[in-house]
Design an enzyme around this catalytic site. Structure first.
Site, mmCIF file in Angstrom:
data_model
loop_
_atom_site.group_PDB
_atom_site.id
_atom_site.type_symbol
_atom_site.label_atom_id
_atom_site.label_comp_id
_atom_site.label_asym_id
_atom_site.label_seq_id
_atom_site.Cartn_x
_atom_site.Cartn_y
_atom_site.Cartn_z
ATOM 1 N N SER A 15 -6.602 -4.231 -4.014
ATOM 2 C CA SER A 15 -5.776 -4.139 -2.809
ATOM 3 C C SER A 15 -6.503 -3.383 -1.695
ATOM 4 C CB SER A 15 -4.484 -3.385 -3.140
ATOM 5 O OG SER A 15 -4.810 -2.088 -3.635
ATOM 6 N N CYS A 77 -8.288 -3.996 -10.261
ATOM 7 C CA CYS A 77 -7.003 -3.458 -9.818
ATOM 8 C C CYS A 77 -6.044 -3.588 -10.990
ATOM 9 C CB CYS A 77 -6.521 -4.296 -8.636
ATOM 10 S SG CYS A 77 -4.871 -3.880 -8.074
ATOM 11 N N GLU A 156 -6.666 5.713 0.434
ATOM 12 C CA GLU A 156 -7.060 4.694 1.423
ATOM 13 C C GLU A 156 -7.438 5.356 2.750
ATOM 14 O OE1 GLU A 156 -7.226 1.123 1.653
ATOM 15 O OE2 GLU A 156 -7.310 1.289 -0.527
ATOM 16 N N CYS A 188 -5.108 3.379 -12.364
ATOM 17 C CA CYS A 188 -5.196 2.797 -11.023
ATOM 18 C C CYS A 188 -6.618 3.052 -10.564
ATOM 19 C CB CYS A 188 -4.197 3.474 -10.081
ATOM 20 S SG CYS A 188 -4.456 3.032 -8.344
HETATM 21 N N1 DGL Z 1 -6.123 0.090 -7.149
HETATM 22 C C1 DGL Z 1 -4.982 -0.556 -7.621
HETATM 23 C C2 DGL Z 1 -4.695 -0.414 -9.071
HETATM 24 O O1 DGL Z 1 -5.621 -0.255 -9.837
HETATM 25 C C3 DGL Z 1 -3.829 -0.829 -6.716
HETATM 26 C C4 DGL Z 1 -3.207 0.298 -6.053
HETATM 27 C C5 DGL Z 1 -2.154 -0.228 -5.101
HETATM 28 O O2 DGL Z 1 -2.500 -1.017 -4.225
HETATM 29 O O3 DGL Z 1 -0.993 0.156 -5.259
HETATM 30 O O4 DGL Z 1 -3.584 -0.510 -9.505
#
Ligand code: DGL
Length: 277
Positions: A15, A77, A156, A188
């Site tokens: 994302s 992700c 971010e 995450c």
């Molecule tokens: N980096 C992502 C993950 O591993 C997504 C974080 C998000 O956009 O909420 O879940």
């Protein structure tokens, strides 16, 4: 430049900037392999969105990566893996996929206190993938889960050490530590960028698991078993392409700050659920 005109790249997406923690591990594990990275910053964060919506974005991005000649797609992700990994595999059967799942298995195997903290976004906790990991591997270990609201947005925005980030992490971790957690699973891909703060708050007796190196090793194994040979480490820098559906300048800055990389960043646009330059 069109990546498909050279050796086929590995496609990587997230994302936003989180997947760069995985890209960093891929670059270390597979030096010289061409890579193409897509950050869907028009839609970040994925975590609070319905799984069907994240699945639709993941399909659109995968289609674009395949059009660019990607030979393997790393879903860097956890939220997108939870929402879409199994449907991506059935929609694109010719492409191998590597996805993310919270590292409950190594955590449960190694936790002495048998209490493990899992930090991930709501989409990841809701998905069938997490339920299956827990069922197979938690093995009587108590899992303390938290979605760390606001942490993805803060990362971010480059707030790796900001007061807000510290507050979110302290509020999340302190009760978990008080309940005996001796292991923190980062579910995450954004979170490895705040490992120094997590370690500061948790102290030396707590193990923090970043799954990126294991995911990179898995990508290497899949490539070694594929028909196209791995590209040998070249003397020239590897070819890498970066795209965002958000602001390319902001993403360039993140590349510099998060993984110390200077590279041009292209802009992509969504038209419905189709991604194009
Ligand atoms: N980096 C992502 C993950 O591993 C997504 C974080 C998000 O956009 O909420 O879940």
């Amino acid at each position: 430049m069109n990546p498909s005109s050279t050796h086929s790249p590995i496609g990587v997406f997230d994302s936003g900037v989180g997947g760069l923690s995985v890209l960093r591990a891929l670059r270390a594990e597979l030096p010289g392999q061409p890579l193409i990275y897509i950050a869907d910053q028009a839609h970040v964060p994925y975590g609070p969105r319905p799984l069907e919506e994240v699945r639709a974005f993941s399909e659109g991005i995968t289609r674009f990566l395949i059009d660019q000649g990607a030979r393997l797609v790393v879903v860097a992700c956890n939220a997108a893996s939870a929402a879409a990994l199994s449907s991506l595999r059935s929609t694109f059967p010719a492409i191998p996929f590597v996805g993310m799942e919270p590292a409950v298995k190594p955590a449960a195997e190694n936790s002495a206190s048998r209490v493990v903290a899992v930090l991930a976004t709501p989409a990841t906790f809701q998905g069938a993938l997490y339920a299956s990991v827990v069922e197979r591997f938690a093995n009587g270990v108590t899992l303390l889960q938290d979605t760390c609201p606001g942490l993805v947005a803060e990362i971010e925005n480059g707030g790796l050490k900001s007061r807000h980030t510290r507050r979110i992490l302290a509020q999340t971790l302190e009760p978990m530590l008080a309940q005996g957690a001796d292991t923190v699973v980062l579910g995450c891909t954004h979170y490895p960028f705040v490992i120094p703060l997590i370690e500061q708050i948790a102290g030396p007796g707590v193990r923090v698991i970043d799954p990126a190196p294991a995911v990179a090793r898995q990508a290497r194994r899949m490539l070694e078993n594929s028909s196209e040979p791995l590209r040998p480490a070249p003397s020239t820098p590897p070819r890498e392409w970066f795209y965002t559906t958000g602001d390319p300048q902001k993403f360039s800055k993140a590349l510099r700050e998060l993984i110390q990389l200077e590279a041009p960043v292209g802009q992509l646009h969504w038209r419905g659920l189709t991604l194009s330059a």
